[in-house]
Design a protein around this motif. Structure first.
Motif, PDB file in Angstrom:
ATOM      1  N   LEU A 141    -102.917  92.877 -66.930  1.00  0.00           N
ATOM      2  CA  LEU A 141    -104.297  91.998 -66.611  1.00  0.00           C
ATOM      3  C   LEU A 141    -105.531  92.541 -66.702  1.00  0.00           C
ATOM      4  CD1 LEU A 141    -102.637  90.308 -63.134  1.00  0.00           C
ATOM      5  CD2 LEU A 141    -103.029  89.178 -65.394  1.00  0.00           C
ATOM      6  N   GLY A 142    -105.241  93.759 -67.453  1.00  0.00           N
ATOM      7  CA  GLY A 142    -106.641  94.624 -67.392  1.00  0.00           C
ATOM      8  C   GLY A 142    -107.708  93.753 -68.459  1.00  0.00           C
ATOM      9  N   GLY A 143    -107.151  93.355 -69.575  1.00  0.00           N
ATOM     10  CA  GLY A 143    -108.101  92.678 -70.565  1.00  0.00           C
ATOM     11  C   GLY A 143    -108.579  91.431 -69.922  1.00  0.00           C
ATOM     12  N   GLY A 144    -107.532  90.511 -69.244  1.00  0.00           N
ATOM     13  CA  GLY A 144    -107.845  89.488 -68.779  1.00  0.00           C
ATOM     14  C   GLY A 144    -109.258  89.558 -67.495  1.00  0.00           C
ATOM     15  N   GLN A 145    -109.051  90.577 -66.824  1.00  0.00           N
ATOM     16  CA  GLN A 145    -110.054  90.813 -65.809  1.00  0.00           C
ATOM     17  C   GLN A 145    -111.410  91.059 -66.590  1.00  0.00           C
ATOM     18  OE1 GLN A 145    -109.853  90.422 -62.217  1.00  0.00           O
ATOM     19  NE2 GLN A 145    -108.166  89.418 -63.127  1.00  0.00           N
ATOM     20  N   GLY A 146    -111.246  91.656 -67.681  1.00  0.00           N
ATOM     21  CA  GLY A 146    -112.709  91.831 -68.536  1.00  0.00           C
ATOM     22  C   GLY A 146    -113.206  90.727 -68.781  1.00  0.00           C
TER      23      GLY A 146
ATOM     24  N   ASP B  86    -121.679  91.263 -59.027  1.00  0.00           N
ATOM     25  CA  ASP B  86    -120.879  92.007 -58.400  1.00  0.00           C
ATOM     26  C   ASP B  86    -119.984  91.634 -57.171  1.00  0.00           C
ATOM     27  OD1 ASP B  86    -120.310  95.411 -57.622  1.00  0.00           O
ATOM     28  OD2 ASP B  86    -121.581  94.443 -56.034  1.00  0.00           O
ATOM     29  N   THR B  87    -120.921  90.902 -56.293  1.00  0.00           N
ATOM     30  CA  THR B  87    -120.463  90.287 -55.235  1.00  0.00           C
ATOM     31  C   THR B  87    -118.940  89.608 -55.404  1.00  0.00           C
ATOM     32  OG1 THR B  87    -122.518  90.184 -54.113  1.00  0.00           O
ATOM     33  CG2 THR B  87    -120.713  88.719 -53.190  1.00  0.00           C
ATOM     34  N   VAL B  88    -119.041  88.842 -56.716  1.00  0.00           N
ATOM     35  CA  VAL B  88    -117.958  87.965 -56.873  1.00  0.00           C
ATOM     36  C   VAL B  88    -116.778  88.538 -57.618  1.00  0.00           C
ATOM     37  CG1 VAL B  88    -117.218  85.974 -58.336  1.00  0.00           C
ATOM     38  CG2 VAL B  88    -119.461  85.747 -57.049  1.00  0.00           C
ATOM     39  N   ARG B  89    -117.093  89.417 -58.606  1.00  0.00           N
ATOM     40  CA  ARG B  89    -116.007  90.145 -59.473  1.00  0.00           C
ATOM     41  C   ARG B  89    -115.460  91.507 -58.969  1.00  0.00           C
ATOM     42  NH1 ARG B  89    -112.704  88.437 -61.360  1.00  0.00           N
ATOM     43  NH2 ARG B  89    -112.372  90.010 -62.769  1.00  0.00           N
ATOM     44  N   ARG B  90    -116.376  92.287 -58.133  1.00  0.00           N
ATOM     45  CA  ARG B  90    -115.719  93.387 -57.835  1.00  0.00           C
ATOM     46  C   ARG B  90    -114.648  93.619 -56.866  1.00  0.00           C
ATOM     47  NH1 ARG B  90    -117.851  96.770 -53.813  1.00  0.00           N
ATOM     48  NH2 ARG B  90    -119.642  95.608 -53.784  1.00  0.00           N
ATOM     49  N   PRO B  91    -114.596  92.687 -55.764  1.00  0.00           N
ATOM     50  CA  PRO B  91    -113.517  92.676 -54.943  1.00  0.00           C
ATOM     51  C   PRO B  91    -112.282  92.110 -55.698  1.00  0.00           C
ATOM     52  CG  PRO B  91    -115.513  91.782 -53.949  1.00  0.00           C
ATOM     53  CD  PRO B  91    -115.767  91.993 -55.167  1.00  0.00           C
ATOM     54  N   ALA B  92    -112.431  91.098 -56.475  1.00  0.00           N
ATOM     55  CA  ALA B  92    -111.465  90.436 -57.096  1.00  0.00           C
ATOM     56  C   ALA B  92    -110.624  91.430 -58.319  1.00  0.00           C
ATOM     57  CB  ALA B  92    -111.728  89.101 -58.020  1.00  0.00           C
ATOM     58  N   SER B  93    -111.446  92.193 -59.149  1.00  0.00           N
ATOM     59  CA  SER B  93    -110.912  93.008 -60.149  1.00  0.00           C
ATOM     60  C   SER B  93    -110.052  94.220 -59.292  1.00  0.00           C
ATOM     61  CB  SER B  93    -111.905  93.295 -61.005  1.00  0.00           C
ATOM     62  OG  SER B  93    -112.910  93.990 -60.451  1.00  0.00           O
ATOM     63  N   GLN B  94    -110.671  94.667 -58.369  1.00  0.00           N
ATOM     64  CA  GLN B  94    -110.309  95.861 -57.762  1.00  0.00           C
ATOM     65  C   GLN B  94    -109.063  95.489 -56.907  1.00  0.00           C
ATOM     66  OE1 GLN B  94    -113.402  97.522 -55.278  1.00  0.00           O
ATOM     67  NE2 GLN B  94    -114.276  98.475 -57.128  1.00  0.00           N
ATOM     68  N   THR B  95    -108.820  94.155 -56.307  1.00  0.00           N
ATOM     69  CA  THR B  95    -107.476  93.890 -55.952  1.00  0.00           C
ATOM     70  C   THR B  95    -106.267  93.858 -56.898  1.00  0.00           C
ATOM     71  OG1 THR B  95    -108.655  92.529 -54.306  1.00  0.00           O
ATOM     72  CG2 THR B  95    -106.308  92.067 -54.728  1.00  0.00           C
TER      73      THR B  95
ATOM     74  N   GLY C 283    -108.598  79.701 -61.794  1.00  0.00           N
ATOM     75  CA  GLY C 283    -109.187  80.546 -60.888  1.00  0.00           C
ATOM     76  C   GLY C 283    -110.584  81.219 -61.370  1.00  0.00           C
ATOM     77  N   ALA C 284    -110.629  81.366 -62.345  1.00  0.00           N
ATOM     78  CA  ALA C 284    -112.081  81.831 -62.936  1.00  0.00           C
ATOM     79  C   ALA C 284    -113.292  80.949 -62.808  1.00  0.00           C
ATOM     80  CB  ALA C 284    -112.003  82.180 -64.436  1.00  0.00           C
TER      81      ALA C 284
END
Length: 359
Positions: A230-235, A264-273, A316-317
């Motif tokens: 999922l790394g590429g998809g998160q990008g 940052d508020t939206v994407r940082r928590p999601a991608s780090q999870t 989801g996006a």
């Protein structure tokens, strides 16, 4: 408003980021590609215990799998639909530093002596797990096999890696690491004449992805282990949210810091999870760690199936974008009502020191 994206020593810059690439056009082409390439439902991987020479055991299957767009096909789609009048790619450029001017704009300084001025700078440069495991998947007409080896020291910490990040090695070197495993698997690992050895690098959780007019997306922000694929998809999701924020008709250069904070508020928590779960899955695949050792094979299978269930959530996006869109509208409205006051981002519970400016 000009925007610069730094990726793997290439520079992409557009005079109007919101019109450089049409999301509607790209989405339509990607959907057509998926329908043509994946006309039947994609099943997830079969989970098999193979670490004994006496034979393996299938113990579970993840019931759903991703629909894949090969990286080169995606790049072709993006390149074809980029507005060449506004979007320009410069290759073999390496930035050494940048300067933020009094006006807020950014001057980028490159090692070749050139410079470029922009309103936004986006860093996207990528990074090329005792438990081992092997995966296989199809890429067009080929079958790709990937053998993972999680290397830790006595304290359970990954030691520093000082070799080449990518190297060509004989396939026998890979097969040797799986000696004593199921014979059929070892034989398969010896079929290729050569293999690519990749060192897996990750970015530990960052406290923020953005500061003023500079932000990170993709692997530069959250390079992760590949155990959920999922790394590429998160990008891509990072880029989707960020580009839609910056592409709003009311967006000006002075609003960029606000937009980046919302991103940052939206994407940082999601991608780090996703990053955390990917590491857990990788260790579980190798039966490594206290949790995996305490579970039976069926229980391990249930844990892995459950870890992927969220992937079935619809749109989801788009739901993340609606949160970002709402936060941006509220922030700009408060700036309009009281331009000199610090801003309180929705849902963050703290005030930002940045003064709102609009217009």
């Amino acid at each position: 408003m000009s925007c610069v994206l730094l990726k793997a020593y290439d520079v992409l810059h557009g005079q109007k980021a919101r019109t450089a690439i049409s999301f509607e056009d790209v989405a339509a082409v990607v959907n057509e590609y998926l329908l043509a390439a994946n006309s039947t439902p994609v099943r997830g991987p079969v989970l098999r215990k193979s670490d004994t020479p006496s034979g393996g055991t299938d113990f579970s299957q993840i019931p759903h799998g991703p629909r894949l767009v090969p990286r080169d096909a995606l790049l072709d789609i993006l390149h074809t639909h980029a507005d060449t009048g506004r979007c320009h790619i410069k290759t073999n450029k390496k930035m050494k530093s940048y300067i933020q001017e009094d006006s807020g704009s950014l001057t980028l300084l490159f090692e070749d002596g050139s410079d470029f001025t922009a309103d936004v700078l986006i860093g996207a440069d990528g990074w090329c797990g005792k438990g081992r495991h092997v995966t296989s998947n199809t890429v067009r007409d080929d079958i790709q096999m990937t053998a993972y080896d999680n290397v830790f020291d006595a304290d359970g910490v990954a030691p520093p890696f000082d070799g080449p990040w990518v190297a060509e090695v004989p396939s026998s070197q890979i097969a040797e690491r799986f000696a004593g495993w199921e014979p059929d698997l070892v034989d398969l690992l010896q079929v290729p004449t050569a293999a690519s050895r990749w060192a897996v690098h990750v970015v530990h959780p960052l406290p923020t992805f953005a500061t003023d007019r500079v932000c990170l997306i993709g692997d530069a922000a959250h390079a992760m282990t590949p155990h959920q694929g999922l790394g590429g998809g998160q990008g891509v999701e990072d880029a989707y949210i960020l580009a839609r924020l910056l592409g709003r008709p009311e967006m000006t250069a002075s609003d960029v810091p606000q937009a980046l904070k919302i991103y940052d508020t939206v994407r940082r928590p999601a991608s780090q999870t996703v990053s955390r779960q990917s590491l857990v899955n990788g260790l579980t695949y190798g039966f490594f760690g206290v949790e995996a050792k305490a579970l039976s094979l069926p229980e391990i299978g249930e844990e892995l199936v459950e870890s992927c269930r969220w992937l079935l959530q619809d749109r989801g996006a788009e739901k993340e974008w609606l949160k970002a869109k709402s936060a941006l509208a509220a922030a700009l409205e408060r700036c309009k009502d009281d331009p000199a006051s610090p801003n309180l981002l929705p849902g963050t519970g703290h005030r930002e020191a940045t003064v709102c400016h609009h217009g």
